[in-house]
Design a protein around this motif. Structure first.
Motif, PDB file in Angstrom:
ATOM      1  N   TYR A 138       1.355  17.196  -9.996  1.00 10.72           N
ATOM      2  CA  TYR A 138       1.610  16.005 -10.809  1.00 10.72           C
ATOM      3  C   TYR A 138       0.598  15.939 -11.940  1.00 10.72           C
ATOM      4  O   TYR A 138      -0.591  16.187 -11.734  1.00 10.72           O
ATOM      5  N   TYR A 168      -0.301   6.831  -5.967  1.00 11.36           N
ATOM      6  CA  TYR A 168       0.852   6.321  -5.236  1.00 11.36           C
ATOM      7  C   TYR A 168       2.145   6.489  -6.032  1.00 11.36           C
ATOM      8  O   TYR A 168       3.225   6.584  -5.439  1.00 11.36           O
ATOM      9  N   SER A 169       2.056   6.570  -7.347  1.00  8.31           N
ATOM     10  CA  SER A 169       3.244   6.918  -8.142  1.00  8.31           C
ATOM     11  C   SER A 169       3.720   8.319  -7.776  1.00  8.31           C
ATOM     12  O   SER A 169       4.924   8.583  -7.669  1.00  8.31           O
ATOM     13  N   TYR A 170       2.770   9.212  -7.601  1.00  5.43           N
ATOM     14  CA  TYR A 170       3.083  10.584  -7.183  1.00  5.43           C
ATOM     15  C   TYR A 170       3.569  10.629  -5.729  1.00  5.43           C
ATOM     16  O   TYR A 170       4.614  11.208  -5.428  1.00  5.43           O
ATOM     17  N   TYR A 220       4.628   8.204  -3.579  1.00  2.00           N
ATOM     18  CA  TYR A 220       5.795   7.425  -3.195  1.00  2.00           C
ATOM     19  C   TYR A 220       7.011   7.735  -4.061  1.00  2.00           C
ATOM     20  O   TYR A 220       8.095   7.988  -3.555  1.00  2.00           O
ATOM     21  N   ASP A 221       6.826   7.713  -5.378  1.00  2.50           N
ATOM     22  CA  ASP A 221       7.976   7.864  -6.271  1.00  2.50           C
ATOM     23  C   ASP A 221       8.460   9.311  -6.370  1.00  2.50           C
ATOM     24  O   ASP A 221       9.666   9.556  -6.440  1.00  2.50           O
ATOM     25  N   GLU A 222       7.532  10.255  -6.373  1.00  2.00           N
ATOM     26  CA  GLU A 222       7.916  11.660  -6.538  1.00  2.00           C
ATOM     27  C   GLU A 222       8.098  12.376  -5.196  1.00  2.00           C
ATOM     28  O   GLU A 222       9.103  13.031  -4.959  1.00  2.00           O
ATOM     29  N   MET A 223       7.102  12.262  -4.314  1.00  2.52           N
ATOM     30  CA  MET A 223       7.137  13.004  -3.054  1.00  2.52           C
ATOM     31  C   MET A 223       7.815  12.238  -1.921  1.00  2.52           C
ATOM     32  O   MET A 223       8.129  12.801  -0.878  1.00  2.52           O
ATOM     33  N   LYS A 224       8.011  10.924  -2.096  1.00  2.00           N
ATOM     34  CA  LYS A 224       8.730  10.085  -1.133  1.00  2.00           C
ATOM     35  C   LYS A 224       8.026   9.958   0.212  1.00  2.00           C
ATOM     36  O   LYS A 224       8.648   9.760   1.256  1.00  2.00           O
ATOM     37  N   TYR A 225       6.692  10.069   0.216  1.00  2.20           N
ATOM     38  CA  TYR A 225       5.930   9.879   1.451  1.00  2.20           C
ATOM     39  C   TYR A 225       5.897   8.393   1.820  1.00  2.20           C
ATOM     40  O   TYR A 225       6.051   7.526   0.947  1.00  2.20           O
ATOM     41  N   ILE A 226       5.662   8.106   3.092  1.00  4.00           N
ATOM     42  CA  ILE A 226       5.587   6.704   3.534  1.00  4.00           C
ATOM     43  C   ILE A 226       4.194   6.324   4.020  1.00  4.00           C
ATOM     44  O   ILE A 226       3.926   5.147   4.239  1.00  4.00           O
TER      45      ILE A 226
END
Length: 201
Positions: free
Chosen positions: A14, A68-70, A72-78
């Motif tokens: 990223y 967290y943009s990377y 949550y939004d890109e990698m979709k981790y929780i």
């Protein structure tokens, strides 16, 4: 039907440029480390936790928001995440580093604070074994074994910690400053119904 080529099993790196006052941050640096070296230069105590200092809390908040943009939004981790270690790096004229990666962490990152032309690109290298070393007529994100980013003030990178990288030689007459850091996930890791999960606190 149109064809689609997906970068399957790729490593997500990223990049973004933050709107921050990098000169002000550089003026606040007390200790810095040479790339891939343990000793500290300048005066002051050894510090691998600079983002835990009160004066850099604002910077930690900025980095985590971007991370967290990377994540949550890109990698979709929780998961939630925490920065473990963080340190300023000083690269003087003619200095560089060898290829290395980072142990005991999940994601690593760098924020560039003082850069000039030719101050040393960051180079990412794929050392995975392939069956055939095919030649290409054009390099792209899918076929390259090596990829470079040119540092600019405010540029931030996040990358999986196992990815090998190095700092190319600083060919400018000026010192390059950056902030490096490592991140781990916290909470439940894996599927709690299996015997291969853990909880990191």
């Amino acid at each position: 039907m149109s064809s689609v080529t997906n970068p399957l099993f790729g490593k997500g790196i990223y990049s973004n440029t933050l709107d921050i006052n990098t000169k002000n941050i550089v003026s606040m640096i007390d200790t810095a480390r040479k790339p891939c070296q343990v000793e500290v230069i300048n005066s002051g105590k050894k510090s691998l936790y600079v983002l835990e200092e009160d004066k850099f809390k604002f910077l930690k908040d900025i980095i985590l928001k971007e991370f967290y943009s990377y994540a949550y939004d890109e990698m979709k981790y929780i998961n939630k995440f925490e920065i473990t270690t963080s340190w300023f790096t000083q690269v003087d004229k003619n200095e560089s580093s060898q290829f290395h990666n980072h142990s005991n962490c999940f994601i690593s990152g760098v924020l560039y604070l003082q850069t000039l032309p030719n101050c040393g690109d960051i180079v990412f290298q794929d050392f995975n074994n392939t069956r055939f070393a095919l030649q290409t007529y054009e390099n792209n994100i899918l076929n390259s074994k090596q990829w470079m980013y040119t540092p600019n003030e405010g540029l931030i990178l996040f990358f999986p910690s196992e990815v090998y990288h190095k700092v190319e030689e600083n060919k400018s007459k000026h010192t390059r400053y950056s902030l490096a850091f490592n991140i781990i996930p916290v909470g439940l890791i894996g599927d709690e119904t299996t015997d291969s999960h853990t909880i990191l606190k």
